[in-house]
Design a protein around this motif. Structure first.
Motif, PDB file in Angstrom:
ATOM      1  N   ALA A 181       0.810  -1.215   0.000  1.00 40.61           N
ATOM      2  CA  ALA A 181       0.000   0.000   0.000  1.00 40.61           C
ATOM      3  C   ALA A 181       0.842   1.263   0.000  1.00 40.61           C
ATOM      4  N   SER A 182       2.030   1.228   0.591  1.00 37.36           N
ATOM      5  CA  SER A 182       2.850   2.439   0.629  1.00 37.36           C
ATOM      6  C   SER A 182       3.259   2.896  -0.759  1.00 37.36           C
ATOM      7  N   SER A 183       3.304   1.981  -1.734  1.00 40.58           N
ATOM      8  CA  SER A 183       3.732   2.343  -3.079  1.00 40.58           C
ATOM      9  C   SER A 183       2.700   3.190  -3.806  1.00 40.58           C
ATOM     10  N   GLU A 184       1.482   3.276  -3.281  1.00 37.03           N
ATOM     11  CA  GLU A 184       0.430   4.070  -3.922  1.00 37.03           C
ATOM     12  C   GLU A 184      -0.190   5.063  -2.938  1.00 37.03           C
ATOM     13  N   MET A 185       0.485   5.307  -1.815  1.00 37.74           N
ATOM     14  CA  MET A 185      -0.099   6.132  -0.753  1.00 37.74           C
ATOM     15  C   MET A 185      -0.315   7.568  -1.205  1.00 37.74           C
ATOM     16  N   MET A 186       0.639   8.152  -1.926  1.00 34.50           N
ATOM     17  CA  MET A 186       0.475   9.535  -2.350  1.00 34.50           C
ATOM     18  C   MET A 186      -0.639   9.672  -3.365  1.00 34.50           C
ATOM     19  N   MET A 187      -0.708   8.783  -4.330  1.00 38.06           N
ATOM     20  CA  MET A 187      -1.762   8.859  -5.337  1.00 38.06           C
ATOM     21  C   MET A 187      -3.131   8.738  -4.683  1.00 38.06           C
ATOM     22  N   ARG A 188      -3.279   7.776  -3.798  1.00 43.05           N
ATOM     23  CA  ARG A 188      -4.560   7.586  -3.123  1.00 43.05           C
ATOM     24  C   ARG A 188      -4.927   8.821  -2.303  1.00 43.05           C
ATOM     25  N   THR A 189      -3.948   9.373  -1.596  1.00 42.57           N
ATOM     26  CA  THR A 189      -4.206  10.538  -0.752  1.00 42.57           C
ATOM     27  C   THR A 189      -4.662  11.725  -1.580  1.00 42.57           C
ATOM     28  N   LEU A 190      -3.997  12.000  -2.682  1.00 46.64           N
ATOM     29  CA  LEU A 190      -4.351  13.145  -3.503  1.00 46.64           C
ATOM     30  C   LEU A 190      -5.742  12.996  -4.100  1.00 46.64           C
ATOM     31  N   LEU A 191      -6.033  11.819  -4.654  1.00 42.36           N
ATOM     32  CA  LEU A 191      -7.337  11.622  -5.279  1.00 42.36           C
ATOM     33  C   LEU A 191      -8.464  11.633  -4.256  1.00 42.36           C
ATOM     34  N   MET A 192      -8.238  11.005  -3.105  1.00 43.26           N
ATOM     35  CA  MET A 192      -9.280  10.957  -2.083  1.00 43.26           C
ATOM     36  C   MET A 192      -9.435  12.290  -1.355  1.00 43.26           C
ATOM     37  N   SER A 193      -8.434  13.174  -1.470  1.00 47.03           N
ATOM     38  CA  SER A 193      -8.529  14.504  -0.858  1.00 47.03           C
ATOM     39  C   SER A 193      -9.087  15.539  -1.824  1.00 47.03           C
ATOM     40  N   TYR A 546       3.074  10.229  16.402  1.00 45.35           N
ATOM     41  CA  TYR A 546       3.404   9.625  15.107  1.00 45.35           C
ATOM     42  C   TYR A 546       3.233  10.654  14.007  1.00 45.35           C
ATOM     43  N   SER A 547       3.529  10.254  12.776  1.00 46.48           N
ATOM     44  CA  SER A 547       3.347  11.104  11.599  1.00 46.48           C
ATOM     45  C   SER A 547       2.121  10.629  10.841  1.00 46.48           C
ATOM     46  N   ASP A 548       1.198  11.555  10.601  1.00 42.83           N
ATOM     47  CA  ASP A 548      -0.065  11.250   9.926  1.00 42.83           C
ATOM     48  C   ASP A 548      -0.032  11.855   8.527  1.00 42.83           C
ATOM     49  N   TYR A 549      -0.244  11.023   7.512  1.00 39.42           N
ATOM     50  CA  TYR A 549      -0.046  11.473   6.134  1.00 39.42           C
ATOM     51  C   TYR A 549      -1.263  12.234   5.617  1.00 39.42           C
ATOM     52  N   THR A 550      -0.993  13.326   4.871  1.00 36.58           N
ATOM     53  CA  THR A 550      -2.023  14.124   4.218  1.00 36.58           C
ATOM     54  C   THR A 550      -1.519  14.542   2.844  1.00 36.58           C
ATOM     55  N   ALA A 551      -2.385  15.200   2.088  1.00 33.02           N
ATOM     56  CA  ALA A 551      -1.996  15.664   0.757  1.00 33.02           C
ATOM     57  C   ALA A 551      -0.934  16.752   0.813  1.00 33.02           C
ATOM     58  N   ARG A 552      -0.742  17.377   1.969  1.00 33.04           N
ATOM     59  CA  ARG A 552       0.277  18.417   2.132  1.00 33.04           C
ATOM     60  C   ARG A 552       1.503  17.896   2.850  1.00 33.04           C
ATOM     61  N   GLY A 553       1.611  16.578   3.037  1.00 33.84           N
ATOM     62  CA  GLY A 553       2.750  15.983   3.714  1.00 33.84           C
ATOM     63  C   GLY A 553       2.359  15.446   5.079  1.00 33.84           C
ATOM     64  N   TYR A 554       3.305  14.788   5.745  1.00 39.05           N
ATOM     65  CA  TYR A 554       3.056  14.255   7.085  1.00 39.05           C
ATOM     66  C   TYR A 554       2.836  15.391   8.086  1.00 39.05           C
TER      67      TYR A 554
END
Length: 849
Positions: A181-193, A546-554
């Protein structure tokens, strides 16, 4: 020194700086049906595994693209360097693949390191072979590998090159990185945001917002096309693209011909399908929102990671983004105010814990060898109150340092050139080794952490069977796997009472989990919408940081720690990503253990390797001719027609440089026309020069600065009308360049200086005496990312012979030759706008400055 043989010097020094290995290395070679594997004696076992993997993967890698590699392609397995940004690379001029024996920090999949490198770099070799068709083949015919390299850079989009490699790793290996899942985390985050981005923005990036990396974006596009058009679609597309690779949009045009949709149309369709699928998957899921600690608004993509609590409730964390360079250690106080503590450059960004005890912090720093292609990772300790930093180790390969609870010891991971991995305990005062524990089965170890009482360590270990979460008793030396080796994305473990907290994507999203040490039962701790990583525990054990991921970074996030609220989970084998690839098969399971014959590698028969017959040097001495570099970086040679763009005069030169010894030795001969423009006249004549000399390229880079010193001398025999002269030239170049943020317009506080002095030792009858110096200095401007660039030069030519001018003229001035020249210039750069504006496919504007 800076006349006809300058191109040769540049060529020789470049080869020496990036390709020359320590002269005492004992090289061996294995020849298989398709490859020549070259390796140091110490890693013979790995070389055998690499040879078997290459032959096993040859057909699966080459057949889908319909390409074949040249016979006995060279693959070099290097063991002297610390792996930082990538595990290997493929180069042209000459064509070969280099793979690094040391496994990379971070997560790169769960298969064996050698197998992973084989697929990645083997596929890149296949891509080059595929480009060598049609127009690409014509470019190779006329210009050699330099022509092929130009065509690849001109017409092959980075998303396809990187995405095709990621897709190959995902489809051909068990545990390929794209299966998680980490290999697509940014794409998923941007589209879902709801972050919309165009195809041009996805291809070229942005300086204000994040876009998926080339491998992440490209793997989705590559797999989407194959899902829609069939298994052989990319063979047809790339055959057509290579045939028309004179066109910079040849891949998109070929996609439209073969699939009915251009690259941009495929992108839009892929994004629509991904968003629809992820939205459906998210239905019914409950996400727990944490308390966000960092209160400073983000002007651009900014990420905080590896956070830890201080005793007063403040949080220390590492910060990176478009505005920071290269990493900032920041303190976020309980009231939300943020303070930059200092800037530093660890060996691998994000791999070091923020290890702070009693006001002291440790990290590892990449240190290159002064001369050879060899590097180290050394431990530094800093007193945060005084700012004093000490280097505890020298010439070592220590990584992932973490201080013991009492601050007296440092736990590090060591990986030696003979591929032995160990846990090592150092004295925090002087860096002396206190204890060494060899890794069981020589597994690679990642991100160790101490227990609260300092008697145990937890770590991630990895071998060919996958990743494991391992606890070591530091007193007895016993290792025990709490989570056994398996295909799971595990990372960043920390002790918490009877548990270990860690990062995993076992449920399809990157989250923080807990495993009970006694029985191995696992629990999900966070329910992040997009991703959670880098767990830490408050001093009183009541809070999870912890670090929580968002479309603007952790972001820095905080939750109460309550084991009774954790959700028990069972690990389910198999990929955790969306599974967008068409099909998968684990070819690594079929790799045999054939023992190939091993021979000594003799460099002498391979010293001349003519690979290109095009442009050999840049202006002012623009060269066109033959170029040769051997694959071990020992001998560089060329023979070129020259055109001096400053004097507008033609000529010929040939020469070679030899980098086997500490100084680079070189020789060249030139026969050229000269044209000197004075204020009141023009002087034309013919000049023949033979030169021999040495240069010593030294690399003193440390921390946030790239620092290089280059000095040397040569003697020339110059013949021209009515006689000649024999001058002796000394030269020195120094560069001290600071790492900079993506938005910086110049690397501020950087200096580049060059000094040359020449005098004749024999006048026949000409005399000459020349002193030249140039400098460039970058200073900070009035606001962040502004820059003041100052440049200057001085040149004095005495005698009846004048050397070619070396001082560059400022923009807008007509260059001329003179006996005394002084130049000064200044440029002030200001970023005005970050529009992310596309004008069709012809132009994309990220910044106006």
């Amino acid at each position: 020194m800076l006349n006809a043989h300058l191109p040769l010097m540049a060529l020789g020094l470049a080869a020496a700086l990036w390709a020359q290995y320590p002269p005492e290395t004992q090289w061996r070679t294995i020849r298989t049906a398709h490859f020549d594997v070259v390796f140091p004696r110490e890693v013979a076992a790995d070389a055998q595994r690499l040879a078997n993997a290459l032959e096993t993967m040859y057909q699966p890698l080459s057949q889908p693209l319909g390409a074949t590699l040249p016979r006995h392609t060279t693959v070099l397995l290097a063991n002297q360097g610390v792996t930082r940004y990538s595990g290997g690379f493929v180069s042209l001029m000459p064509r070969m693949a280099t793979m690094r024996a040391m496994p990379m920090q971070g997560f790169w999949g769960t298969n064996d390191w050698i197998n992973t490198l084989t697929v990645a770099e083997g596929r890149r070799l296949v891509q080059i072979a595929k480009i060598n068709h049609g127009f690409g083949k014509a470019a190779y015919f006329f210009f050699g590998e330099s022509g092929l390299e130009f065509v690849g850079a001109w017409s092959m989009p980075a998303w396809w090159l990187a995405g095709d490699v990621r897709a190959a790793q995902t489809g051909l290996l068990r545990g390929g990185v794209g299966q998680y899942a980490s290999s697509e985390m940014m794409m998923r985050t941007l589209l879902m945001s709801g972050q919309k981005f165009s195809f041009m923005k996805a291809m070229h990036g942005s300086l204000k917002e994040a876009v998926p990396g080339e491998a992440e974006l490209g793997s989705f596009l590559v797999n989407h096309v194959e899902r829609q058009a069939g298994a052989g679609s990319w063979d047809s597309i790339m055959t057509r693209a290579a045939r028309n690779s004179w066109n910079p949009f040849s891949v998109s045009s070929a996609m439209k011909k073969e699939t009915g949709m251009s690259a941009a149309s495929n992108f839009r369709q892929t994004m629509s399908q991904l968003q629809e699928t992820w939205t459906a998957q998210a239905q019914g899921l409950a996400f727990r929102r944490p308390q966000v600690i960092n209160a400073v608004p983000k002007r651009s993509f900014t990420t905080y990671f590896q956070p830890v609590f201080e005793k007063d409730g403040s949080v220390l964390a590492q910060k990176a983004g478009f505005d920071t360079y290269p990493l900032e250690m920041v303190r976020v106080r309980p009231d939300g105010k943020e303070q930059t503590v200092f800037r530093f450059a660890p060996t691998v960004n994000g791999a070091n814990r923020t290890s702070v005890v009693n006001g002291k912090m440790v990290w590892d720093e990449y240190v290159p060898d002064v001369r050879w292609q060899r590097s180290y990772s050394e431990i530094l300790i800093r007193d945060l109150a005084t700012g004093r930093t000490r280097r505890l180790t020298h010439g070592a390969r220590f990584q992932n340092p973490v201080l013991s609870p009492d601050g007296g010891r440092i736990l590090v991971v060591e990986f030696l050139p003979d591929r032995r991995c160990s846990l090592v305990i150092l004295d925090a005062e002087n860096g002396a080794e206190l204890r060494r524990l060899s890794s069981p089965d020589n597994d690679m170890i990642y991100t160790p952490a101490w227990s609260e009482d300092g008697t145990r360590a937890v770590m991630i270990s990895q071998n060919g069977q996958g990743r494991a979460l391992t606890v070591a008793d530091l007193e007895t030396g016993a290792f025990r796997d709490v989570i056994p080796h398996r295909d799971e994305e595990l990372g960043n473990p920390v002790f918490y009472r009877d548990y270990v907290l860690y990062k995993s994507s076992s449920q399809g999203l990157v989250n923080i989990f807990a495993v009970r040490i006694a029985d191995g039962r696992t629990y999900q701790v966070t329910s992040a919408q997009f991703g959670a990583d880098f767990p830490a525990v408050s001093p009183d054990g009541s809070k999870l940081l912890y670090s929580d991921y968002t479309a603007r970074g952790y972001n820095l996030a905080e939750l109460p720690l309550d084991p009774s609220s954790w959700k028990p989970v069972d690990w389910v084998a198999g990929p955790t990503s969306l599974g967008y690839q068409k099909d998968t098969r684990d070819y690594s399971a079929a790799i045999p253990a054939t023992q190939y014959p091993v021979q000594n590698y003799r460099a002498a028969p391979h010293l001349f390797d003519v690979h290109s017959w095009g442009v050999t040097s840049p202006p002012p001495d623009l060269g066109f001719g033959l170029q040769s570099n051997d694959k071990m970086g020992l001998l560089a040679a060329n023979a070129s027609f020259l055109y001096n763009t400053t004097e507008q005069a033609a000529g010929f030169q040939t020469g070679l440089s030899y980098s086997r010894y500490f100084p680079v030795l070189y020789f060249n001969f030139s026969d050229r026309n000269r044209k000197l423009e004075y204020v009141d006249r023009t002087d034309r004549f013919t000049e023949r020069t033979a030169a021999a000399g040495f240069a010593t390229p030294l690399n003193f880079s440390r921390g946030i600065y790239f620092t290089r010193l280059n000095f040397g001398a040569d003697v020339e025999d110059i013949r021209l009308r009515n006689g000649g002269l024999v001058p002796l030239t000394y030269s020195m170049g120094f560069a001290h360049v600071r790492q900079s943020a993506a938005r910086d317009l110049a690397p501020v506080w950087s200096q580049i200086v060059r000094v040359i002095y020449s005098h004749q030792v024999l006048a026949d009858p000409y005399t000459a005496n020349r002193l030249a110096a140039t400098g460039r200095f970058a200073l900070p401007g009035l606001a962040q990312h502004h820059a003041l660039d100052l440049a200057g030069g001085y040149e004095r030519n005495n005698g009846s012979y004048l050397f070619s001018r070396t001082v560059p003229f400022p923009r807008g001035y007509t260059a001329y030759t003179g006996r005394n020249l002084t130049t000064l210039s200044g440029t002030y750069s200001v970023p005005l706008w970050y529009p992310d504006l596309a004008i069709g496919q012809l132009l994309y504007i990220k910044r106006v400055a």
